[in-house]
Scaffold this motif. Structure first.
Motif, PDB file in Angstrom:
ATOM      1  N   PHE A   1       1.161  -0.895   0.182  1.00 61.24           N
ATOM      2  CA  PHE A   1       0.188   0.097  -0.271  1.00 61.24           C
ATOM      3  C   PHE A   1       0.649   1.009  -0.306  1.00 61.24           C
ATOM      4  O   PHE A   1       1.926   1.508   0.648  1.00 61.24           O
ATOM      5  N   PHE A   2       0.593   2.012  -0.645  1.00 65.16           N
ATOM      6  CA  PHE A   2       1.463   3.000  -1.311  1.00 65.16           C
ATOM      7  C   PHE A   2       0.006   4.293  -0.955  1.00 65.16           C
ATOM      8  O   PHE A   2      -0.832   4.159  -0.906  1.00 65.16           O
TER       9      PHE A   2
ATOM     10  N   LYS B   1      -4.508   8.085   0.202  1.00 67.09           N
ATOM     11  CA  LYS B   1      -4.436   6.771   0.844  1.00 67.09           C
ATOM     12  C   LYS B   1      -4.221   5.039   0.796  1.00 67.09           C
ATOM     13  O   LYS B   1      -4.962   5.029  -0.256  1.00 67.09           O
ATOM     14  N   ASN B   2      -3.687   4.462   1.166  1.00 59.04           N
ATOM     15  CA  ASN B   2      -3.637   2.898   0.627  1.00 59.04           C
ATOM     16  C   ASN B   2      -4.100   2.165  -0.407  1.00 59.04           C
ATOM     17  O   ASN B   2      -4.947   2.082  -1.363  1.00 59.04           O
ATOM     18  N   MET B   3      -3.558   3.479  -1.682  1.00 57.37           N
ATOM     19  CA  MET B   3      -3.397   3.758  -3.229  1.00 57.37           C
ATOM     20  C   MET B   3      -2.883   1.581  -2.947  1.00 57.37           C
ATOM     21  O   MET B   3      -1.564   1.915  -2.917  1.00 57.37           O
TER      22      MET B   3
ATOM     23  N   HIS C   1      -3.160   1.266  -8.719  1.00 57.05           N
ATOM     24  CA  HIS C   1      -3.946   2.857  -8.910  1.00 57.05           C
ATOM     25  C   HIS C   1      -2.404   3.253  -9.178  1.00 57.05           C
ATOM     26  O   HIS C   1      -2.393   4.777  -9.371  1.00 57.05           O
ATOM     27  N   VAL C   2      -1.025   3.686  -8.184  1.00 58.52           N
ATOM     28  CA  VAL C   2       0.105   4.560  -8.260  1.00 58.52           C
ATOM     29  C   VAL C   2      -0.066   4.242  -9.859  1.00 58.52           C
ATOM     30  O   VAL C   2       1.028   5.339 -10.275  1.00 58.52           O
ATOM     31  N   PHE C   3       0.478   2.978 -10.124  1.00 61.11           N
ATOM     32  CA  PHE C   3       0.908   3.348 -11.761  1.00 61.11           C
ATOM     33  C   PHE C   3      -0.400   3.758 -12.440  1.00 61.11           C
ATOM     34  O   PHE C   3       0.238   4.607 -13.557  1.00 61.11           O
ATOM     35  N   GLN C   4      -1.770   4.070 -12.227  1.00 63.96           N
ATOM     36  CA  GLN C   4      -2.477   4.695 -13.231  1.00 63.96           C
ATOM     37  C   GLN C   4      -1.645   6.335 -13.136  1.00 63.96           C
ATOM     38  O   GLN C   4      -2.170   6.730 -13.675  1.00 63.96           O
ATOM     39  N   ARG C   5      -1.763   6.448 -12.323  1.00 61.78           N
ATOM     40  CA  ARG C   5      -1.395   7.544 -11.461  1.00 61.78           C
ATOM     41  C   ARG C   5      -0.536   8.425 -12.354  1.00 61.78           C
ATOM     42  O   ARG C   5       0.080   9.490 -12.636  1.00 61.78           O
TER      43      ARG C   5
ATOM     44  N   TRP D   1       5.273  13.602  -9.420  1.00 62.16           N
ATOM     45  CA  TRP D   1       4.124  13.073  -8.558  1.00 62.16           C
ATOM     46  C   TRP D   1       4.577  12.317  -8.103  1.00 62.16           C
ATOM     47  O   TRP D   1       5.475  11.601  -8.282  1.00 62.16           O
ATOM     48  N   LEU D   2       4.753  12.447  -6.880  1.00 59.01           N
ATOM     49  CA  LEU D   2       4.741  10.432  -5.655  1.00 59.01           C
ATOM     50  C   LEU D   2       4.070  10.106  -4.880  1.00 59.01           C
ATOM     51  O   LEU D   2       3.177  10.905  -4.434  1.00 59.01           O
ATOM     52  N   CYS D   3       4.541   9.050  -4.003  1.00 61.17           N
ATOM     53  CA  CYS D   3       3.997   8.326  -3.166  1.00 61.17           C
ATOM     54  C   CYS D   3       5.132   7.723  -2.229  1.00 61.17           C
ATOM     55  O   CYS D   3       6.251   7.955  -2.943  1.00 61.17           O
ATOM     56  N   ILE D   4       5.262   7.558  -1.431  1.00 60.42           N
ATOM     57  CA  ILE D   4       5.831   6.972  -0.732  1.00 60.42           C
ATOM     58  C   ILE D   4       4.642   5.251   0.079  1.00 60.42           C
ATOM     59  O   ILE D   4       3.749   5.500  -0.185  1.00 60.42           O
TER      60      ILE D   4
END
Length: 189
Positions: free
Chosen positions: A10-11, A17-19, A23-27, A71-74
């Protein structure tokens, strides 16, 4: 949903939250589609911080359009002990970066390249980088690990990037490792 050893990935970022990785790849795809003529860097990097009772690892996935935003996520991982040996911690950081890079299958990478490819003659580009929080300077304690960790990242098909250029690990992920929020009951982001 992508899992490693039965644990779902989950990212999160400041807005979501909880991506899942889907979801990340789509973003990431949507970010590139907004202006596919850009110079894109898909960056994966990890940093860690030893706290009183645990070691916190933060891995970042960043899609950067150079000079035009990102764009980023962790993703967080907690090891319930102090990891004091530098080689162990650097090796774990590299392993987590490798795990996230492995989520980008050939199909994923080809889909992203296909978005940019029609615009290559207009100056568009796409690179996949693994940012490692180590440096080659003589005064840097991690300089003895550069060759080993860079070889591992290169074997994953990523361009290895070290300090001072490895901002995905040494700046972005690092920002969230300093906060001891998991033990204080506060949110990381």
């Amino acid at each position: 949903m992508e899992q490693v050893q039965g644990i779902p990935y989950f990212f999160q970022n400041i807005t979501e939250k909880n991506m899942t990785f889907d979801h990340v790849f789509q973003r990431i795809s949507d970010f590139i589609k907004r202006d596919p003529k850009g110079n894109f860097r898909l960056i994966v990097g990890t940093d860690s911080q030893v706290h009183k009772r645990h070691t916190l690892f933060i891995s970042a996935i960043i899609i950067q359009r150079q000079g035009k935003g990102a764009w980023l996520c962790i993703r967080k991982e907690l090891v319930p002990r102090k990891m004091l040996h530098l080689h162990e911690r650097i090796s774990r950081e590299t392993s987590l970066t490798e795990e996230l890079a492995a989520l980008f299958t050939d199909d994923h990478k080809n889909a992203l390249v296909d978005l940019v490819l029609p615009h290559v003659y207009d100056g568009a580009s796409f690179t996949l980088e693994g940012h490692i929080d180590i440096g080659s300077g003589q005064r840097n304690k991690t300089n003895v690990f550069v060759k080993e960790m860079a070889t591992r990242i290169r074997a994953m098909g990523l361009v290895p990037v070290i300090k001072p250029d490895s901002f995905g690990a040494s700046c972005v992920a690092n920002k969230y490792t300093k906060r001891n929020s998991l033990t204080e009951g506060k949110k990381i982001i």
